[in-house]
Scaffold this motif. Structure first.
Motif, PDB file in Angstrom:
ATOM      1  N   ILE A 226       0.863  -1.177   0.000  1.00  0.00           N
ATOM      2  CA  ILE A 226       0.000   0.000   0.000  1.00  0.00           C
ATOM      3  C   ILE A 226       0.905   1.234   0.000  1.00  0.00           C
ATOM      4  CG2 ILE A 226      -1.738   1.319   1.285  1.00  0.00           C
ATOM      5  CD1 ILE A 226      -2.804  -1.283   0.094  1.00  0.00           C
ATOM      6  N   ARG A 227       0.777   2.051  -1.025  1.00  0.00           N
ATOM      7  CA  ARG A 227       1.625   3.241  -1.116  1.00  0.00           C
ATOM      8  C   ARG A 227       0.827   4.494  -0.806  1.00  0.00           C
ATOM      9  NH1 ARG A 227       0.650   6.187  -5.625  1.00  0.00           N
ATOM     10  NH2 ARG A 227      -0.547   5.181  -7.302  1.00  0.00           N
ATOM     11  N   ALA A 228       1.542   5.499  -0.339  1.00  0.00           N
ATOM     12  CA  ALA A 228       0.898   6.786  -0.065  1.00  0.00           C
ATOM     13  C   ALA A 228       0.523   7.461  -1.377  1.00  0.00           C
ATOM     14  CB  ALA A 228       1.843   7.673   0.736  1.00  0.00           C
ATOM     15  N   ARG A 229      -0.687   7.997  -1.444  1.00  0.00           N
ATOM     16  CA  ARG A 229      -1.151   8.652  -2.668  1.00  0.00           C
ATOM     17  C   ARG A 229      -1.100  10.173  -2.592  1.00  0.00           C
ATOM     18  NH1 ARG A 229      -6.468   5.417  -4.935  1.00  0.00           N
ATOM     19  NH2 ARG A 229      -5.434   3.399  -5.310  1.00  0.00           N
ATOM     20  N   ASN A 230      -0.808  10.705  -1.414  1.00  0.00           N
ATOM     21  CA  ASN A 230      -0.717  12.154  -1.284  1.00  0.00           C
ATOM     22  C   ASN A 230       0.206  12.497  -0.122  1.00  0.00           C
ATOM     23  OD1 ASN A 230      -2.364  12.269   1.233  1.00  0.00           O
ATOM     24  ND2 ASN A 230      -4.046  11.671  -0.129  1.00  0.00           N
ATOM     25  N   ARG A 231       0.421  13.773   0.066  1.00  0.00           N
ATOM     26  CA  ARG A 231       1.363  14.263   1.063  1.00  0.00           C
ATOM     27  C   ARG A 231       0.989  13.835   2.476  1.00  0.00           C
ATOM     28  NH1 ARG A 231       1.138  20.576   1.347  1.00  0.00           N
ATOM     29  NH2 ARG A 231      -0.904  19.984   2.181  1.00  0.00           N
TER      30      ARG A 231
END
Length: 436
Positions: A226-231
């Motif tokens: 699961i990757r971060a999609r925003n700051r």
């Protein structure tokens, strides 16, 4: 001139020591409040605990004098129990409702004490509205209410020169003294976006470690793929994956990824890295501590409907990984993940576990304290929730366990908080969250 504060039942159920928060004024407890407390004292939940604690405090005061006449407090005020059963209620109020009897007591005191201000204190919005209809001043209990500026976001943007940003990337740290435009201090684990004041608007994302601004350590990590999609999600993962941070609060509206990120980080730390022995996930049944007996089956089966959002997130992670190792049934069978009813958490010590408390905006201040004080050695606590969507009738955005916890721990090195802003569930969910 001393004021007279009349307390509603929910004030004492939320804070049994509320009678001590009115300085040198007089505190009145209607008899109807004691009756409601008596009806709740046998419950095994936090509600029952606070009811019993309220009775104990009043009993201690009773040893110092007659509560019917008023017992003096150390602050200079008094606490008094008022019997108002013989008086007729104002027209329109039914005597069958306890709330109306409580309001009637306050109205009677107002008529009797024309030279003093009588104020009804209640966390029940509807009761305050009824008081207003009868010309009676009513207020929320504000001893734990956060002001707008006290709601901690965990992030700020600072304008600086592009040379300072270059230096940050080269040396991987800058001190607060180098930030001339910094108006106030930063808190440990607070995030900062450095933005250059030139036309290119170069930026750098940093975290304050208590001494310097440093780069994010986990910005390339993808727990459970699961990757971060925003700051803001990147900031959340930074807190979730850092084992030195023992308490993390993540808030945000629906669809911002709070629960998914917390579970993904928990699986990474428990299943992959084995940094903790177990992933414990709990959600409050509104209100927390409500009896589970009305549902069939054992505790896990009873909790099933309430835990469905957790299982949905686990299913999403399994689908993303195309790997059955994160399947929740297998994790349950191996005792790597546990479903816990918050009702039974008091008195326990929970060591070496990654603990996620979802929907924490529905927790009272006392309930949050109860949970945090259960954390044992090498445990990490994660509280997630949407403070804009509260189901508890006695809580609101400025007065709930999630925001209160973030505010109280914002200057502690072992704690961190971030408020997620961007919805990532779907385009439809994001539009609905903003429009509806």
């Amino acid at each position: 001139m001393k004021k007279i504060f009349v307390l509603d039942t929910n004030v004492l159920l939320n804070d049994p020591r509320a009678i001590y928060s009115f300085e040198d004024n007089d505190v009145v407890i209607p008899l109807a409040v004691l009756e409601e407390i008596d009806n709740l004292k046998t419950k095994s939940s936090d509600l029952g605990f606070n009811a019993r604690e309220s009775s104990r405090i009043l009993e201690e005061l009773r040893n110092n004098g007659n509560l019917n006449e008023g017992v003096e407090l150390e602050s200079g005020g008094t606490v008094k129990i008022v019997i108002n059963g013989k008086l007729e209620l104002p027209q329109g109020l039914s005597s069958s409702k306890m709330d109306n009897r409580i309001i009637s007591t306050a109205i009677h005191l107002q008529e009797k004490n024309t030279d003093r201000k009588v104020i009804m204190i209640s966390d029940d919005i509807n009761l305050r509205l009824i008081c207003d209809a009868y010309g009676l001043q009513a207020e929320e209990h504000n001893s734990s209410r956060l002001k707008e500026e006290e709601v901690y976001s965990g992030f700020k943007e600072i304008m600086c020169s592009f040379k300072l940003i270059d230096k940050f990337y080269e040396e991987e740290k800058i001190s607060l003294a180098e930030l001339d435009q910094l108006d106030d201090s930063l808190y440990p684990n607070e995030f900062v976006q450095l933005t250059a004041d030139d036309r290119n608007k170069n930026t750098a994302l940093a975290r304050f470690d208590g001494e310097n601004l440093v780069p994010l350590r986990y910005n390339k990590n993808q727990p459970a793929k699961i990757r971060a999609r925003n700051r803001e999600q990147q900031m959340a993962l930074e807190l979730l994956l850092d084992d030195e941070i023992k308490l993390v609060t993540v808030s945000g509206k629906a669809g911002t990824g709070k629960t998914l990120l917390a579970i993904a980080a928990g699986l990474d730390r428990v299943v992959d890295e084995k940094a903790f022995s177990k992933l414990l996930v709990a959600r409050p049944i509104q209100p927390m501590g409500k009896e589970l007996g009305f549902l069939p089956g054992d505790v896990e089966e009873k909790m099933g409907p309430w835990m469905k959002p957790i299982f949905d997130n686990l299913d999403f992670i399994v689908h993303r990984n195309k790997d059955a190792k994160y399947a929740y049934q297998k994790l349950l069978d191996k005792d790597l993940i546990q479903i816990e009813a918050l009702t039974y958490i008091r008195g326990r010590s929970v060591p070496d576990q990654f603990i996620i408390i979802d929907e924490a905006q529905n927790l009272s201040l006392h309930e949050v304290k109860t949970i945090v004080t259960r954390a044992g050695e090498n445990s990490k606590l994660i509280f997630t929730g949407d403070p804009f969507q509260i189901d508890n009738p006695y809580l609101n955005f400025h007065k709930n366990g999630l925001n209160y916890l973030a505010h109280k721990f914002h200057d502690q090195k072992i704690a961190g908080h971030v408020m997620l802003k961007e919805g990532e569930r779907s385009e439809l969910a994001e539009i609905a969250s903003n429009l509806l």
